[in-house]
Motif scaffolding. Structure first.
Motif, PDB file in Angstrom:
ATOM      1  N   LEU A 143       0.823  -1.210   0.000  1.00  0.00           N
ATOM      2  CA  LEU A 143       0.000   0.000   0.000  1.00  0.00           C
ATOM      3  C   LEU A 143       0.854   1.255   0.000  1.00  0.00           C
ATOM      4  CD1 LEU A 143      -2.754  -0.989   2.595  1.00  0.00           C
ATOM      5  CD2 LEU A 143      -3.039  -0.742   0.121  1.00  0.00           C
ATOM      6  N   SER A 144       1.954   1.231   0.762  1.00  0.00           N
ATOM      7  CA  SER A 144       2.801   2.413   0.849  1.00  0.00           C
ATOM      8  C   SER A 144       3.549   2.674  -0.452  1.00  0.00           C
ATOM      9  CB  SER A 144       3.803   2.271   2.009  1.00  0.00           C
ATOM     10  OG  SER A 144       4.699   1.197   1.781  1.00  0.00           O
ATOM     11  N   ALA A 145       3.788   1.615  -1.238  1.00  0.00           N
ATOM     12  CA  ALA A 145       4.453   1.787  -2.530  1.00  0.00           C
ATOM     13  C   ALA A 145       3.500   2.384  -3.557  1.00  0.00           C
ATOM     14  CB  ALA A 145       4.987   0.444  -3.021  1.00  0.00           C
ATOM     15  N   VAL A 146       2.251   1.961  -3.517  1.00  0.00           N
ATOM     16  CA  VAL A 146       1.268   2.389  -4.512  1.00  0.00           C
ATOM     17  C   VAL A 146       0.692   3.770  -4.197  1.00  0.00           C
ATOM     18  CG1 VAL A 146      -0.948   1.829  -5.609  1.00  0.00           C
ATOM     19  CG2 VAL A 146       0.680   0.010  -5.077  1.00  0.00           C
ATOM     20  N   PHE A 147       0.499   4.053  -2.888  1.00  0.00           N
ATOM     21  CA  PHE A 147      -0.122   5.310  -2.493  1.00  0.00           C
ATOM     22  C   PHE A 147       0.834   6.137  -1.632  1.00  0.00           C
ATOM     23  CE2 PHE A 147      -3.621   2.209  -2.903  1.00  0.00           C
ATOM     24  CZ  PHE A 147      -4.322   2.815  -3.944  1.00  0.00           C
ATOM     25  N   PRO A 148       1.570   7.084  -2.227  1.00  0.00           N
ATOM     26  CA  PRO A 148       2.490   7.925  -1.441  1.00  0.00           C
ATOM     27  C   PRO A 148       1.721   8.696  -0.380  1.00  0.00           C
ATOM     28  CG  PRO A 148       2.120   8.847  -3.632  1.00  0.00           C
ATOM     29  CD  PRO A 148       1.534   7.471  -3.641  1.00  0.00           C
ATOM     30  N   GLY A 149       2.292   8.756   0.795  1.00  0.00           N
ATOM     31  CA  GLY A 149       1.617   9.379   1.926  1.00  0.00           C
ATOM     32  C   GLY A 149       1.102   8.342   2.902  1.00  0.00           C
ATOM     33  N   THR A 150       0.986   7.088   2.441  1.00  0.00           N
ATOM     34  CA  THR A 150       0.539   6.018   3.337  1.00  0.00           C
ATOM     35  C   THR A 150       1.554   5.802   4.446  1.00  0.00           C
ATOM     36  OG1 THR A 150      -0.606   4.920   1.518  1.00  0.00           O
ATOM     37  CG2 THR A 150      -0.146   3.591   3.474  1.00  0.00           C
ATOM     38  N   SER A 151       2.840   5.829   4.102  1.00  0.00           N
ATOM     39  CA  SER A 151       3.974   5.579   4.992  1.00  0.00           C
ATOM     40  C   SER A 151       4.237   4.090   5.120  1.00  0.00           C
ATOM     41  CB  SER A 151       3.772   6.180   6.388  1.00  0.00           C
ATOM     42  OG  SER A 151       4.787   5.735   7.282  1.00  0.00           O
ATOM     43  N   ARG A 152       5.429   3.711   4.706  1.00  0.00           N
ATOM     44  CA  ARG A 152       5.828   2.308   4.792  1.00  0.00           C
ATOM     45  C   ARG A 152       5.807   1.829   6.233  1.00  0.00           C
ATOM     46  NH1 ARG A 152       9.133  -0.696   6.474  1.00  0.00           N
ATOM     47  NH2 ARG A 152      10.104   1.071   7.495  1.00  0.00           N
ATOM     48  N   SER A 153       6.310   2.650   7.151  1.00  0.00           N
ATOM     49  CA  SER A 153       6.346   2.227   8.553  1.00  0.00           C
ATOM     50  C   SER A 153       4.937   2.155   9.146  1.00  0.00           C
ATOM     51  CB  SER A 153       7.229   3.171   9.384  1.00  0.00           C
ATOM     52  OG  SER A 153       6.773   4.498   9.286  1.00  0.00           O
ATOM     53  N   MET A 154       4.037   3.085   8.766  1.00  0.00           N
ATOM     54  CA  MET A 154       2.673   3.027   9.275  1.00  0.00           C
ATOM     55  C   MET A 154       1.980   1.747   8.826  1.00  0.00           C
ATOM     56  SD  MET A 154      -0.807   3.250   8.916  1.00  0.00           S
ATOM     57  CE  MET A 154      -0.967   3.681   7.178  1.00  0.00           C
ATOM     58  N   SER A 155       2.108   1.410   7.545  1.00  0.00           N
ATOM     59  CA  SER A 155       1.407   0.230   7.021  1.00  0.00           C
ATOM     60  C   SER A 155       1.928  -1.058   7.640  1.00  0.00           C
ATOM     61  CB  SER A 155       1.526   0.178   5.496  1.00  0.00           C
ATOM     62  OG  SER A 155       2.869   0.099   5.076  1.00  0.00           O
ATOM     63  N   THR A 156       3.234  -1.151   7.866  1.00  0.00           N
ATOM     64  CA  THR A 156       3.792  -2.383   8.432  1.00  0.00           C
ATOM     65  C   THR A 156       3.550  -2.477   9.940  1.00  0.00           C
ATOM     66  OG1 THR A 156       5.963  -1.273   8.559  1.00  0.00           O
ATOM     67  CG2 THR A 156       5.564  -2.688   6.662  1.00  0.00           C
ATOM     68  N   ILE A 157       3.618  -1.341  10.642  1.00  0.00           N
ATOM     69  CA  ILE A 157       3.369  -1.352  12.090  1.00  0.00           C
ATOM     70  C   ILE A 157       1.903  -1.664  12.375  1.00  0.00           C
ATOM     71  CG2 ILE A 157       3.264   0.075  14.163  1.00  0.00           C
ATOM     72  CD1 ILE A 157       5.727   1.606  13.027  1.00  0.00           C
ATOM     73  N   ALA A 158       0.997  -0.937  11.712  1.00  0.00           N
ATOM     74  CA  ALA A 158      -0.434  -1.173  11.926  1.00  0.00           C
ATOM     75  C   ALA A 158      -0.818  -2.572  11.468  1.00  0.00           C
ATOM     76  CB  ALA A 158      -1.249  -0.120  11.182  1.00  0.00           C
ATOM     77  N   GLY A 159      -0.214  -3.030  10.356  1.00  0.00           N
ATOM     78  CA  GLY A 159      -0.482  -4.383   9.873  1.00  0.00           C
ATOM     79  C   GLY A 159      -0.062  -5.428  10.893  1.00  0.00           C
ATOM     80  N   GLY A 160       1.108  -5.232  11.498  1.00  0.00           N
ATOM     81  CA  GLY A 160       1.582  -6.154  12.522  1.00  0.00           C
ATOM     82  C   GLY A 160       0.692  -6.158  13.755  1.00  0.00           C
ATOM     83  N   GLN A 161       0.257  -4.974  14.175  1.00  0.00           N
ATOM     84  CA  GLN A 161      -0.614  -4.884  15.347  1.00  0.00           C
ATOM     85  C   GLN A 161      -1.959  -5.575  15.101  1.00  0.00           C
ATOM     86  OE1 GLN A 161      -0.113  -0.445  15.823  1.00  0.00           O
ATOM     87  NE2 GLN A 161      -0.067  -1.020  17.985  1.00  0.00           N
ATOM     88  N   LEU A 162      -2.459  -5.489  13.876  1.00  0.00           N
ATOM     89  CA  LEU A 162      -3.744  -6.121  13.552  1.00  0.00           C
ATOM     90  C   LEU A 162      -3.705  -7.638  13.703  1.00  0.00           C
ATOM     91  CD1 LEU A 162      -5.107  -4.164  10.441  1.00  0.00           C
ATOM     92  CD2 LEU A 162      -6.245  -4.453  12.650  1.00  0.00           C
ATOM     93  N   VAL A 163      -2.514  -8.227  13.474  1.00  0.00           N
ATOM     94  CA  VAL A 163      -2.402  -9.688  13.566  1.00  0.00           C
ATOM     95  C   VAL A 163      -1.729 -10.122  14.871  1.00  0.00           C
ATOM     96  CG1 VAL A 163      -2.549 -10.191  11.114  1.00  0.00           C
ATOM     97  CG2 VAL A 163      -0.321  -9.607  12.100  1.00  0.00           C
ATOM     98  N   GLY A 164      -1.902  -9.321  15.921  1.00  0.00           N
ATOM     99  CA  GLY A 164      -1.508  -9.743  17.259  1.00  0.00           C
ATOM    100  C   GLY A 164      -0.097  -9.454  17.693  1.00  0.00           C
ATOM    101  N   MET A 165       0.591  -8.529  17.018  1.00  0.00           N
ATOM    102  CA  MET A 165       1.947  -8.169  17.440  1.00  0.00           C
ATOM    103  C   MET A 165       1.918  -6.958  18.369  1.00  0.00           C
ATOM    104  SD  MET A 165       4.116  -8.741  13.913  1.00  0.00           S
ATOM    105  CE  MET A 165       5.711  -8.442  14.714  1.00  0.00           C
ATOM    106  N   SER A 166       2.846  -6.918  19.297  1.00  0.00           N
ATOM    107  CA  SER A 166       2.959  -5.770  20.189  1.00  0.00           C
ATOM    108  C   SER A 166       3.543  -4.589  19.421  1.00  0.00           C
ATOM    109  CB  SER A 166       3.871  -6.102  21.366  1.00  0.00           C
ATOM    110  OG  SER A 166       5.207  -6.305  20.915  1.00  0.00           O
ATOM    111  N   ARG A 167       3.444  -3.396  19.991  1.00  0.00           N
ATOM    112  CA  ARG A 167       3.998  -2.210  19.360  1.00  0.00           C
ATOM    113  C   ARG A 167       5.491  -2.386  19.093  1.00  0.00           C
ATOM    114  NH1 ARG A 167       1.205   1.459  23.957  1.00  0.00           N
ATOM    115  NH2 ARG A 167      -0.832   1.828  22.969  1.00  0.00           N
ATOM    116  N   ALA A 168       6.226  -2.838  20.100  1.00  0.00           N
ATOM    117  CA  ALA A 168       7.679  -2.952  19.979  1.00  0.00           C
ATOM    118  C   ALA A 168       8.092  -3.985  18.935  1.00  0.00           C
ATOM    119  CB  ALA A 168       8.288  -3.290  21.334  1.00  0.00           C
ATOM    120  N   SER A 169       7.414  -5.150  18.921  1.00  0.00           N
ATOM    121  CA  SER A 169       7.792  -6.189  17.964  1.00  0.00           C
ATOM    122  C   SER A 169       7.421  -5.787  16.536  1.00  0.00           C
ATOM    123  CB  SER A 169       7.133  -7.525  18.321  1.00  0.00           C
ATOM    124  OG  SER A 169       5.720  -7.441  18.259  1.00  0.00           O
TER     125      SER A 169
END
Length: 296
Positions: A175-201
């Motif tokens: 998503l971050s590659a296709v839509f600039p402004g999404t933020s690579r770190s936002m998409s991967t962090i939020a994606g990780g949190q959605l599937v049960g990962m802690s903030r730090a991990s």
């Protein structure tokens, strides 16, 4: 503005925003527009790639001890229950491949969106809302910690990640590659949190995934530009001494500032959530959309 001062300022912006979940691409484009940088210039397009590479290269330096430790545990991991594919480094490679193939195939589409302020503003705004909602969803489990059973979070370190989580995070990164402004770190962090990962991990995996992803992307774009290919290319022979100094300043400043930003962000996340960054994204996104529509 003096080119050396301009390079310093852009290097600071890139270094501060590359790893924070606020989109470095959007911030650079906004800054370049406000500072009247010629975005049609092959040199300034290449400059943006160079300073991004400077920021990315701070990660192997910052995480050098962690990387060496992970390498020493290949392939079975710290607990001896991993394979080459499910080791943290293997999972990083899997997520990278999941992102890289579609992103490469969508190169032309990505290029069309890179300077679209409406897309950037919308992505900042929507991404901020998503980040806020996901972080709030996990807040109770974060506060309870790993010792409390039955919470939403069940992955507290990269060593405990699953193959499915890595594939999902790699898909989110597209998503971050296709839509600039999404933020690579936002998409991967939020994606990780959605599937049960802690903030730090989720944050640590986001950093590790960014190393191969961003090095590959920036080096590919840089080689195309220097070899006279792509949009508005510039060859090495066309860069004079002044141009090389401007590039060097941006690269070094971006590296130093990004290193400090990573260190600060890691400490922040262990104690607090992502809500302030979500609010910032929403405010900036709304401002960019207002600006974009008033320019039309």
């Amino acid at each position: 503005m003096n080119d050396y001062l301009l390079s310093t300022l852009l290097g600071i912006i890139e270094g501060l925003t590359e790893f924070l979940p606020v989109s470095s691409t959007a911030h650079l484009r906004i800054a370049e527009a406000l500072l009247h940088v010629d975005l049609a210039s092959g040199y300034w397009k290449m400059y943006t790639i160079v300073i991004q590479l400077g920021a990315i290269l701070c990660l192997p330096v910052y995480f050098r001890e962690r990387i060496l430790k992970l390498l020493s545990t290949l392939p079975k991991g710290e607990r001896g229950d991993r394979t080459v594919l499910t080791h943290p480094l293997g999972l990083t490679a899997v997520a990278f491949v999941v992102t890289a193939v579609p992103a490469f195939l969508l190169t032309k589409l990505i290029g069309k969106h890179l300077e679209d302020l409406v897309i950037m503003g919308s992505a900042l705004l929507i991404g901020g809302i998503v980040m806020w909602a996901v972080d709030a969803l996990n807040a109770k489990s974060e506060a309870a910690g790993p010792s409390a059973p039955g919470g939403r979070i069940h992955t507290w370190s990269m060593e405990a990640m699953s193959l499915g989580q890595a594939v999902w995070i790699g898909a989110c990164q597209i998503l971050s590659a296709v839509f600039p402004g999404t933020s690579r770190s936002m998409s991967t962090i939020a994606g990780g949190q959605l599937v049960g990962m802690s903030r730090a991990s989720a944050l640590e995996f986001s950093f590790f995934l960014s190393i191969p992803t961003m090095v590959a992307a920036t080096c590919y774009d840089l080689l195309k530009s220097l070899r006279g290919k792509g949009d508005n290319p510039i060859g090495v022979a066309q860069i004079d001494g002044h141009g090389w100094i401007v590039l060097a300043i941006g690269f070094v400043v971006s590296f130093i500032v990004a290193y400090g930003a990573v260190a600060w962000f890691m400490a922040w996340v262990r104690k607090r959530g992502f809500a302030p960054f979500a609010v910032y994204r929403i405010v900036v996104g709304a401002a960019v959309l207002f600006w974009a529509y008033n320019k039309q």
